[in-house]
Design an enzyme around this catalytic site. Structure first.
Site, mmCIF file in Angstrom:
data_model
loop_
_atom_site.group_PDB
_atom_site.id
_atom_site.type_symbol
_atom_site.label_atom_id
_atom_site.label_comp_id
_atom_site.label_asym_id
_atom_site.label_seq_id
_atom_site.Cartn_x
_atom_site.Cartn_y
_atom_site.Cartn_z
ATOM 1 C CB THR A 83 2.107 -8.150 -1.869
ATOM 2 O OG1 THR A 83 3.010 -7.268 -2.557
ATOM 3 C CG2 THR A 83 2.510 -9.570 -2.206
ATOM 4 C CB CYS A 196 1.270 -0.446 -2.441
ATOM 5 S SG CYS A 196 2.190 -1.148 -1.054
ATOM 6 C CD GLU A 198 1.864 -2.938 2.740
ATOM 7 O OE1 GLU A 198 1.994 -4.087 3.182
ATOM 8 O OE2 GLU A 198 2.079 -2.653 1.545
#
Length: 229
Positions: A83, A196, A198
């Protein structure tokens, strides 16, 4: 081959991308039935998100630091924090382990310098875009960093937490991201950091004129390089 320690679960949607990309990278280099040697500690993201929201970064660092220590005891030879945002507590994590931590911002900066890109835009959670732990790390590499204005940061952050971390991929949200990127290009950005893990689930290079740096891919590649060097 060295063993990679993954600190994952933030969210598991992107952690599975790390697992796939690292294994694909090892197989591409070694061939046959080769796969990566990985130890994974996947946290409950709900616990982490509550601490993020309350500003308890010490609590976040303690949880991830203890997890990193566990990875070391399990035989890992490096730590990869799956992350971008939680690199905010990388120094706290480092107190719990003697293992090298492959810092995602360093990996991204090296890729940008190799492409001779000096001015880059940064998308990520509000923590990554608003605070200096990531931006200053990039600046230490001689890079100039542009972030969206606050109202657009809210849009970017909300899509991450309310959609992408839930596994929801929305075409309207993709267009919102592309609108933000277009505005950053007008401001002088030469590339975009998908800061990020994602975001790469939503947009890809085929969607955008500016070069996109998918931090998940770059971080995974760096882990493979470490394991095989």
């Amino acid at each position: 081959m060295k063993t990679i320690g993954l600190l994952g679960g933030m969210s598991w949607e992107s952690t599975q991308s790390y697992y796939r990309l690292i294994n694909e990278g090892v197989k591409a280099q070694l061939g046959g039935l080769s796969s990566a040697k990985i130890v994974l500690h996947s946290v409950n993201f709900a616990d982490i998100e509550v601490l993020q929201r309350s500003g308890d970064w010490q609590g976040c660092g303690d949880i991830l630091g203890q997890a990193a220590r566990g990875l070391e005891l399990a035989g890992a030879q490096c730590i990869v924090i799956c992350t971008n945002t939680m690199h905010k507590v990388v120094d706290e994590i480092a107190k719990h382990t003697s293992l090298p931590i492959i810092h995602v911002a360093d990996v991204v900066a090296e890729s940008l310098k190799a492409q001779k890109i000096k001015t880059v835009s940064l998308l990520g959670t509000r923590f990554t875009m608003q605070e200096l732990f990531y931006i200053e790390r990039l600046r230490e590499h001689g890079l100039s960093v542009i972030v969206p204005p606050e109202h657009e940061q809210h849009v970017v952050d909300n899509i991450i937490y309310q959609e992408l971390c839930m596994g929801n991929i929305n075409t309207h949200s993709k267009q919102q991201y592309l609108n933000v990127i277009n505005a950053l290009q007008v401001q002088g950005a030469q590339a975009v950091i998908l800061g990020c893990t994602e975001i790469g689930l939503l947009i890809s290079q085929s969607d955008c004129e500016l070069p996109l740096l998918d931090t998940t891919q770059l971080h995974a590649q760096a882990a493979v390089k470490f394991a095989l060097q």
